[in-house]
Motif scaffolding. Sequence first.
Motif, PDB file in Angstrom:
ATOM      1  N   SER A  30       0.808  -1.218   0.000  1.00 55.41           N
ATOM      2  CA  SER A  30       0.000   0.000   0.000  1.00 55.41           C
ATOM      3  C   SER A  30       0.846   1.274   0.000  1.00 55.41           C
ATOM      4  O   SER A  30       0.344   2.349  -0.319  1.00 55.41           O
ATOM      5  CB  SER A  30      -0.951   0.011   1.203  1.00 55.41           C
ATOM      6  N   MET A  31       2.110   1.166   0.313  1.00 64.61           N
ATOM      7  CA  MET A  31       2.992   2.336   0.377  1.00 64.61           C
ATOM      8  C   MET A  31       3.708   2.610  -0.946  1.00 64.61           C
ATOM      9  O   MET A  31       4.446   3.592  -1.046  1.00 64.61           O
ATOM     10  CB  MET A  31       4.033   2.125   1.479  1.00 64.61           C
ATOM     11  N   PHE A  32       3.465   1.767  -1.948  1.00 65.75           N
ATOM     12  CA  PHE A  32       4.224   1.864  -3.192  1.00 65.75           C
ATOM     13  C   PHE A  32       3.423   2.516  -4.312  1.00 65.75           C
ATOM     14  O   PHE A  32       2.224   2.288  -4.438  1.00 65.75           O
ATOM     15  CB  PHE A  32       4.652   0.481  -3.662  1.00 65.75           C
ATOM     16  N   ALA A  33       4.127   3.271  -5.128  1.00 67.77           N
ATOM     17  CA  ALA A  33       3.559   3.696  -6.403  1.00 67.77           C
ATOM     18  C   ALA A  33       3.683   2.536  -7.384  1.00 67.77           C
ATOM     19  O   ALA A  33       4.718   1.855  -7.424  1.00 67.77           O
ATOM     20  CB  ALA A  33       4.291   4.914  -6.933  1.00 67.77           C
ATOM     21  N   VAL A  34       2.633   2.317  -8.160  1.00 70.32           N
ATOM     22  CA  VAL A  34       2.604   1.215  -9.124  1.00 70.32           C
ATOM     23  C   VAL A  34       2.077   1.760 -10.452  1.00 70.32           C
ATOM     24  O   VAL A  34       1.171   2.606 -10.465  1.00 70.32           O
ATOM     25  CB  VAL A  34       1.698   0.065  -8.649  1.00 70.32           C
ATOM     26  N   GLY A  35       2.637   1.266 -11.526  1.00 65.98           N
ATOM     27  CA  GLY A  35       2.182   1.766 -12.820  1.00 65.98           C
ATOM     28  C   GLY A  35       2.308   0.750 -13.925  1.00 65.98           C
ATOM     29  O   GLY A  35       2.838  -0.347 -13.735  1.00 65.98           O
ATOM     30  N   TRP A  36       1.779   1.159 -15.067  1.00 66.37           N
ATOM     31  CA  TRP A  36       1.823   0.324 -16.263  1.00 66.37           C
ATOM     32  C   TRP A  36       2.627   1.031 -17.349  1.00 66.37           C
ATOM     33  O   TRP A  36       2.480   2.250 -17.553  1.00 66.37           O
ATOM     34  CB  TRP A  36       0.414   0.046 -16.780  1.00 66.37           C
ATOM     35  N   TYR A  37       3.430   0.237 -18.029  1.00 68.11           N
ATOM     36  CA  TYR A  37       4.171   0.679 -19.201  1.00 68.11           C
ATOM     37  C   TYR A  37       3.835  -0.282 -20.325  1.00 68.11           C
ATOM     38  O   TYR A  37       3.314  -1.371 -20.101  1.00 68.11           O
ATOM     39  CB  TYR A  37       5.680   0.648 -18.931  1.00 68.11           C
ATOM     40  N   ARG A  38       4.162   0.124 -21.539  1.00 66.43           N
ATOM     41  CA  ARG A  38       3.994  -0.780 -22.670  1.00 66.43           C
ATOM     42  C   ARG A  38       5.121  -0.593 -23.664  1.00 66.43           C
ATOM     43  O   ARG A  38       5.691   0.479 -23.768  1.00 66.43           O
ATOM     44  CB  ARG A  38       2.636  -0.581 -23.336  1.00 66.43           C
ATOM     45  N   CYS A  95       4.159  -4.118 -15.717  1.00 63.58           N
ATOM     46  CA  CYS A  95       3.857  -3.472 -14.440  1.00 63.58           C
ATOM     47  C   CYS A  95       5.165  -3.071 -13.773  1.00 63.58           C
ATOM     48  O   CYS A  95       6.127  -3.850 -13.763  1.00 63.58           O
ATOM     49  CB  CYS A  95       3.087  -4.445 -13.562  1.00 63.58           C
ATOM     50  N   ASN A  96       5.176  -1.876 -13.230  1.00 64.98           N
ATOM     51  CA  ASN A  96       6.375  -1.381 -12.550  1.00 64.98           C
ATOM     52  C   ASN A  96       6.019  -0.891 -11.155  1.00 64.98           C
ATOM     53  O   ASN A  96       4.996  -0.254 -10.941  1.00 64.98           O
ATOM     54  CB  ASN A  96       6.991  -0.235 -13.338  1.00 64.98           C
ATOM     55  N   VAL A  97       6.877  -1.197 -10.220  1.00 63.59           N
ATOM     56  CA  VAL A  97       6.694  -0.767  -8.835  1.00 63.59           C
ATOM     57  C   VAL A  97       7.949  -0.043  -8.384  1.00 63.59           C
ATOM     58  O   VAL A  97       9.052  -0.596  -8.490  1.00 63.59           O
ATOM     59  CB  VAL A  97       6.447  -1.979  -7.904  1.00 63.59           C
ATOM     60  N   GLY A  98       7.798   1.172  -7.904  1.00 67.18           N
ATOM     61  CA  GLY A  98       8.938   1.870  -7.334  1.00 67.18           C
ATOM     62  C   GLY A  98       9.418   3.076  -8.097  1.00 67.18           C
ATOM     63  O   GLY A  98       8.630   3.907  -8.515  1.00 67.18           O
ATOM     64  N   ARG A 110      10.893   9.040  -3.017  1.00 72.93           N
ATOM     65  CA  ARG A 110      11.962   8.325  -3.706  1.00 72.93           C
ATOM     66  C   ARG A 110      12.025   6.908  -3.169  1.00 72.93           C
ATOM     67  O   ARG A 110      12.120   6.681  -1.979  1.00 72.93           O
ATOM     68  CB  ARG A 110      13.304   9.026  -3.480  1.00 72.93           C
ATOM     69  N   TYR A 111      11.935   5.966  -4.075  1.00 66.59           N
ATOM     70  CA  TYR A 111      12.042   4.559  -3.693  1.00 66.59           C
ATOM     71  C   TYR A 111      13.442   4.049  -4.015  1.00 66.59           C
ATOM     72  O   TYR A 111      14.059   4.472  -4.995  1.00 66.59           O
ATOM     73  CB  TYR A 111      11.017   3.721  -4.452  1.00 66.59           C
ATOM     74  N   SER A 112      13.883   3.107  -3.204  1.00 70.58           N
ATOM     75  CA  SER A 112      15.212   2.528  -3.416  1.00 70.58           C
ATOM     76  C   SER A 112      15.147   1.279  -4.282  1.00 70.58           C
ATOM     77  O   SER A 112      16.151   0.597  -4.454  1.00 70.58           O
ATOM     78  CB  SER A 112      15.844   2.182  -2.070  1.00 70.58           C
ATOM     79  N   PHE A 113      13.978   0.976  -4.805  1.00 73.08           N
ATOM     80  CA  PHE A 113      13.824  -0.226  -5.601  1.00 73.08           C
ATOM     81  C   PHE A 113      13.071   0.089  -6.882  1.00 73.08           C
ATOM     82  O   PHE A 113      12.411   1.130  -7.002  1.00 73.08           O
ATOM     83  CB  PHE A 113      13.092  -1.312  -4.803  1.00 73.08           C
ATOM     84  N   ASP A 114      13.139  -0.838  -7.815  1.00 79.94           N
ATOM     85  CA  ASP A 114      12.490  -0.678  -9.110  1.00 79.94           C
ATOM     86  C   ASP A 114      12.202  -2.073  -9.640  1.00 79.94           C
ATOM     87  O   ASP A 114      13.086  -2.748 -10.170  1.00 79.94           O
ATOM     88  CB  ASP A 114      13.417   0.077 -10.070  1.00 79.94           C
ATOM     89  N   TRP A 115      10.959  -2.521  -9.474  1.00 82.13           N
ATOM     90  CA  TRP A 115      10.582  -3.887  -9.815  1.00 82.13           C
ATOM     91  C   TRP A 115       9.748  -3.904 -11.085  1.00 82.13           C
ATOM     92  O   TRP A 115       8.846  -3.061 -11.266  1.00 82.13           O
ATOM     93  CB  TRP A 115       9.770  -4.528  -8.687  1.00 82.13           C
ATOM     94  N   TRP A 116      10.008  -4.905 -11.892  1.00 83.55           N
ATOM     95  CA  TRP A 116       9.275  -5.075 -13.143  1.00 83.55           C
ATOM     96  C   TRP A 116       8.750  -6.503 -13.258  1.00 83.55           C
ATOM     97  O   TRP A 116       9.411  -7.450 -12.824  1.00 83.55           O
ATOM     98  CB  TRP A 116      10.185  -4.809 -14.347  1.00 83.55           C
ATOM     99  N   GLY A 117       7.605  -6.619 -13.887  1.00 82.42           N
ATOM    100  CA  GLY A 117       7.091  -7.927 -14.213  1.00 82.42           C
ATOM    101  C   GLY A 117       7.609  -8.367 -15.570  1.00 82.42           C
ATOM    102  O   GLY A 117       8.364  -7.650 -16.235  1.00 82.42           O
ATOM    103  N   GLN A 118       7.179  -9.562 -15.984  1.00 79.73           N
ATOM    104  CA  GLN A 118       7.635 -10.133 -17.252  1.00 79.73           C
ATOM    105  C   GLN A 118       6.810  -9.639 -18.437  1.00 79.73           C
ATOM    106  O   GLN A 118       7.229  -9.815 -19.583  1.00 79.73           O
ATOM    107  CB  GLN A 118       7.562 -11.660 -17.176  1.00 79.73           C
ATOM    108  N   GLY A 119       5.688  -9.030 -18.171  1.00 75.09           N
ATOM    109  CA  GLY A 119       4.867  -8.488 -19.240  1.00 75.09           C
ATOM    110  C   GLY A 119       3.748  -9.416 -19.672  1.00 75.09           C
ATOM    111  O   GLY A 119       3.824 -10.633 -19.487  1.00 75.09           O
ATOM    112  N   THR A 120       2.729  -8.811 -20.256  1.00 77.56           N
ATOM    113  CA  THR A 120       1.609  -9.570 -20.798  1.00 77.56           C
ATOM    114  C   THR A 120       1.245  -8.957 -22.149  1.00 77.56           C
ATOM    115  O   THR A 120       1.159  -7.733 -22.287  1.00 77.56           O
ATOM    116  CB  THR A 120       0.415  -9.574 -19.822  1.00 77.56           C
TER     117      THR A 120
END
Length: 126
Positions: A30-38, A95-98, A110-120
Amino acid sequence: QEQVAESGGTLVQAGGSLRLSCVVSATAFSMFAVGWYRRIPGKQREYVAGVSSDGLLVYADSVKGRFIISRDNAKNTVYLQMESLIPEDTAVYYCNVGSTVAQAMGLTIRYSFDWWGQGTQVTVSS
């Protein structure tokens, strides 16, 4: 270990709708910004939409009025509801988090992490 998993991509006709899901396996979601890229074939990855921890929503102009991003913190999930799809929406959606999405949204946090999914894969046929 944190994990990001997208789902929901498929083949859809132009004018149709689709909902993508992004499940984040991490505490304090709940504390993270989350977004979508393509990533559209032959082009660079582009920002689509993001949601901050306090509910701020920011959309790319290309999807404004057609896509809606939302989050369910109880399920550690962010959704991207896509309406009025056009062939130009064909892409792999990530999907990207951070840090990346936070910067794209203009957030001061500012987040110290940057997580990505594998994509759909989303394919919109004309």
